[in-house]
Scaffold this motif. Structure first.
Motif, mmCIF file in Angstrom:
data_model
loop_
_atom_site.group_PDB
_atom_site.id
_atom_site.type_symbol
_atom_site.label_atom_id
_atom_site.label_comp_id
_atom_site.label_asym_id
_atom_site.label_seq_id
_atom_site.Cartn_x
_atom_site.Cartn_y
_atom_site.Cartn_z
ATOM 1 N N ARG A 1 0.925 -1.254 -0.083
ATOM 2 C CA ARG A 1 -0.154 0.114 -0.042
ATOM 3 C C ARG A 1 0.762 1.391 -0.071
ATOM 4 N NH1 ARG A 1 -4.824 -1.248 3.955
ATOM 5 N NH2 ARG A 1 -3.593 -2.831 4.668
ATOM 6 N N GLN A 2 2.136 1.193 0.745
ATOM 7 C CA GLN A 2 2.899 2.610 0.590
ATOM 8 C C GLN A 2 3.220 2.485 -0.987
ATOM 9 O OE1 GLN A 2 6.466 1.296 2.999
ATOM 10 N NE2 GLN A 2 5.269 1.667 4.811
ATOM 11 N N PHE A 3 3.624 1.629 -1.461
ATOM 12 C CA PHE A 3 4.129 1.617 -2.742
ATOM 13 C C PHE A 3 2.897 2.058 -3.989
ATOM 14 C CE2 PHE A 3 4.693 -0.179 -7.197
ATOM 15 C CZ PHE A 3 6.052 0.141 -7.564
ATOM 16 N N ALA A 4 1.960 1.736 -3.536
ATOM 17 C CA ALA A 4 0.781 2.347 -4.623
ATOM 18 C C ALA A 4 0.652 3.497 -4.337
ATOM 19 C CB ALA A 4 -0.745 1.361 -4.181
ATOM 20 N N VAL A 5 0.693 4.363 -3.039
ATOM 21 C CA VAL A 5 0.362 5.818 -2.980
ATOM 22 C C VAL A 5 1.741 6.398 -3.801
ATOM 23 C CG1 VAL A 5 0.538 7.367 -1.534
ATOM 24 C CG2 VAL A 5 -0.884 5.412 -1.123
ATOM 25 N N ALA A 6 3.015 5.763 -3.427
ATOM 26 C CA ALA A 6 4.417 6.332 -3.943
ATOM 27 C C ALA A 6 4.302 6.517 -5.273
ATOM 28 C CB ALA A 6 5.570 5.821 -3.519
ATOM 29 N N ARG A 7 3.640 5.437 -6.030
ATOM 30 C CA ARG A 7 3.484 5.209 -7.399
ATOM 31 C C ARG A 7 2.499 6.469 -8.105
ATOM 32 N NH1 ARG A 7 6.928 4.143 -10.755
ATOM 33 N NH2 ARG A 7 5.876 4.118 -12.839
ATOM 34 N N GLN A 8 1.569 6.630 -7.387
ATOM 35 C CA GLN A 8 0.589 7.554 -7.807
ATOM 36 C C GLN A 8 1.633 8.939 -7.908
ATOM 37 O OE1 GLN A 8 -2.688 7.192 -4.724
ATOM 38 N NE2 GLN A 8 -3.655 8.423 -6.465
ATOM 39 N N MET A 9 2.224 9.332 -6.966
ATOM 40 C CA MET A 9 3.217 10.359 -7.046
ATOM 41 C C MET A 9 4.133 10.430 -8.097
ATOM 42 S SD MET A 9 2.559 12.689 -4.728
ATOM 43 C CE MET A 9 4.153 13.762 -4.778
ATOM 44 N N ALA A 10 4.646 9.181 -8.260
ATOM 45 C CA ALA A 10 5.588 9.099 -9.342
ATOM 46 C C ALA A 10 5.308 9.406 -10.765
ATOM 47 C CB ALA A 10 6.363 7.740 -9.103
ATOM 48 N N VAL A 11 3.833 8.812 -10.907
ATOM 49 C CA VAL A 11 3.431 9.076 -12.362
ATOM 50 C C VAL A 11 3.092 10.651 -12.401
ATOM 51 C CG1 VAL A 11 1.120 8.805 -13.578
ATOM 52 C CG2 VAL A 11 2.296 6.793 -12.158
ATOM 53 N N ALA A 12 2.629 11.382 -11.239
ATOM 54 C CA ALA A 12 2.467 12.747 -11.615
ATOM 55 C C ALA A 12 3.744 13.538 -11.730
ATOM 56 C CB ALA A 12 1.798 13.319 -10.225
ATOM 57 N N PHE A 13 4.646 12.952 -11.015
ATOM 58 C CA PHE A 13 6.187 13.418 -11.279
ATOM 59 C C PHE A 13 6.829 13.400 -12.584
ATOM 60 C CE2 PHE A 13 10.632 12.537 -10.842
ATOM 61 C CZ PHE A 13 11.191 13.893 -10.819
ATOM 62 N N ASN A 14 6.461 11.989 -13.002
ATOM 63 C CA ASN A 14 7.139 11.910 -14.530
ATOM 64 C C ASN A 14 6.380 13.016 -15.731
ATOM 65 O OD1 ASN A 14 9.205 10.154 -13.918
ATOM 66 N ND2 ASN A 14 7.877 8.454 -13.776
ATOM 67 N N GLU A 15 5.002 13.035 -15.285
ATOM 68 C CA GLU A 15 4.373 13.859 -16.346
ATOM 69 C C GLU A 15 4.573 15.289 -16.026
ATOM 70 O OE1 GLU A 15 1.059 15.370 -18.241
ATOM 71 O OE2 GLU A 15 0.649 15.787 -16.126
ATOM 72 N N LEU A 16 4.917 15.574 -14.955
ATOM 73 C CA LEU A 16 5.276 17.084 -14.659
ATOM 74 C C LEU A 16 6.699 17.289 -15.540
ATOM 75 C CD1 LEU A 16 4.307 19.656 -13.099
ATOM 76 C CD2 LEU A 16 5.760 19.180 -11.566
ATOM 77 N N LYS A 17 7.669 16.281 -15.361
ATOM 78 C CA LYS A 17 8.935 16.302 -15.702
ATOM 79 C C LYS A 17 9.082 16.464 -17.414
ATOM 80 C CE LYS A 17 12.827 13.222 -15.375
ATOM 81 N NZ LYS A 17 13.185 12.089 -14.535
ATOM 82 N N SER A 18 8.069 15.823 -17.849
ATOM 83 C CA SER A 18 7.806 15.664 -19.314
ATOM 84 C C SER A 18 7.567 17.259 -19.668
ATOM 85 C CB SER A 18 7.232 14.657 -19.933
ATOM 86 O OG SER A 18 5.764 15.294 -19.659
#
Ligand SMILES: *Cc1c(COP(=O)(O)O)cnc(C)c1O
Length: 237
Positions: free
Chosen positions: A175-192
């Motif tokens: 569950r920690q990973f699932a939440v962190a993954r949501q952040m990573a997806v948003a981060f990668n999108e912002l980074k692009s």
């Protein structure tokens, strides 16, 4: 070897192991030593052990430590403000810190930009996301990220570097990973979309492995380095 030095080495090892397990290099993950409530002597031990980046939650306390080491000619330190920021304290952050992780409204970002002294490089800022959607925590919902990022990226004296979150405490790794993954997806999108974006500030003592596996580039670690905190003599709000 001091206890803090030993702890730092252990944390670094954990970071390396977590990075390796998911095929990342440990150099992709910066260790931010969270030193709130700890005396300058504890930071000095960490500095002696090679630590350079420090996170502070309380403006006044952080500024005192920044000045302490500046007056002693200690160079090359990096100071990150990671606590909730009230408008009336923004000037001290703009004048003394290198980073602010807790930008969650345009008003604060504009003040930081206006108040950043001309002789310093732009203040590095992260937008704080309220990823667990808790009423009590600061940060914006992901749905408001695009609009705030567009505004912050226009400000002349702050540089948008990425995202930060403090997920709700959660013992289960998946569950920690699932939440962190949501952040990573948003981060990668912002980074692009923004070339200046390169930092995802995510992961504390109890969830740093999951955060690193998900894509965190900066973990904020206090307890595992400096030991448990004592807030009883702490009066600043
Ligand atoms: C205190 C704090 C940390 C460090 O937490 P530990 O559990 O002691 O590692 C990290 N991030 C923020 C925003 C904090 O306030």
């Amino acid at each position: 070897m001091s206890e803090i030095e030993r702890n730092l080495a252990q944390v670094q090892q954990k970071i390396s192991a977590a990075a390796q397990r998911c095929g990342r290099s440990s150099e992709e993950v910066t260790l931010l030593a969270v030193s709130k409530t700890k005396p300058a002597s504890a930071l000095a031990e960490a500095i002696a052990a090679g630590q350079r980046a420090f996170g502070e939650n309380y403006v006044q306390e952080g500024v005192e430590k920044i000045l302490h080491f500046r007056q002693r000619g200690v160079e090359g330190l990096q100071w990150h403000f990671i606590g909730p920021l009230q408008s009336n304290k923004s000037r001290l952050v703009a004048e003394h810190f290198d980073w602010c992780h807790t930008v969650d409204r345009l008003r604060i970002a504009s003040r930081l930009s206006d108040q950043r002294p001309d002789n310093l490089p732009p203040l590095n800022v992260l937008i704080q996301i309220n990823i667990s959607d808790e009423q009590s925590k600061s940060g914006i919902p992901l749905s408001e990220l695009d609009a705030l990022a567009a505004q912050v990226s226009q400000l002349p004296r702050v540089q948008l570097r990425g995202l930060m979150a403090i997920p709700a405490p959660e013992p289960d790794y998946e569950r920690q990973f699932a939440v962190a993954r949501q952040m990573a997806v948003a981060f990668n999108e912002l980074k692009s979309r923004y070339p200046s974006v390169d930092t995802l500030s995510l992961g504390m003592t109890d969830d740093m492995e999951a955060a690193i596996a998900a894509g965190s580039t900066m973990v904020r670690i206090g307890t595992a380095i400096f030991g448990a905190r004592d807030y009883t003599r702490h009066t600043e709000q």
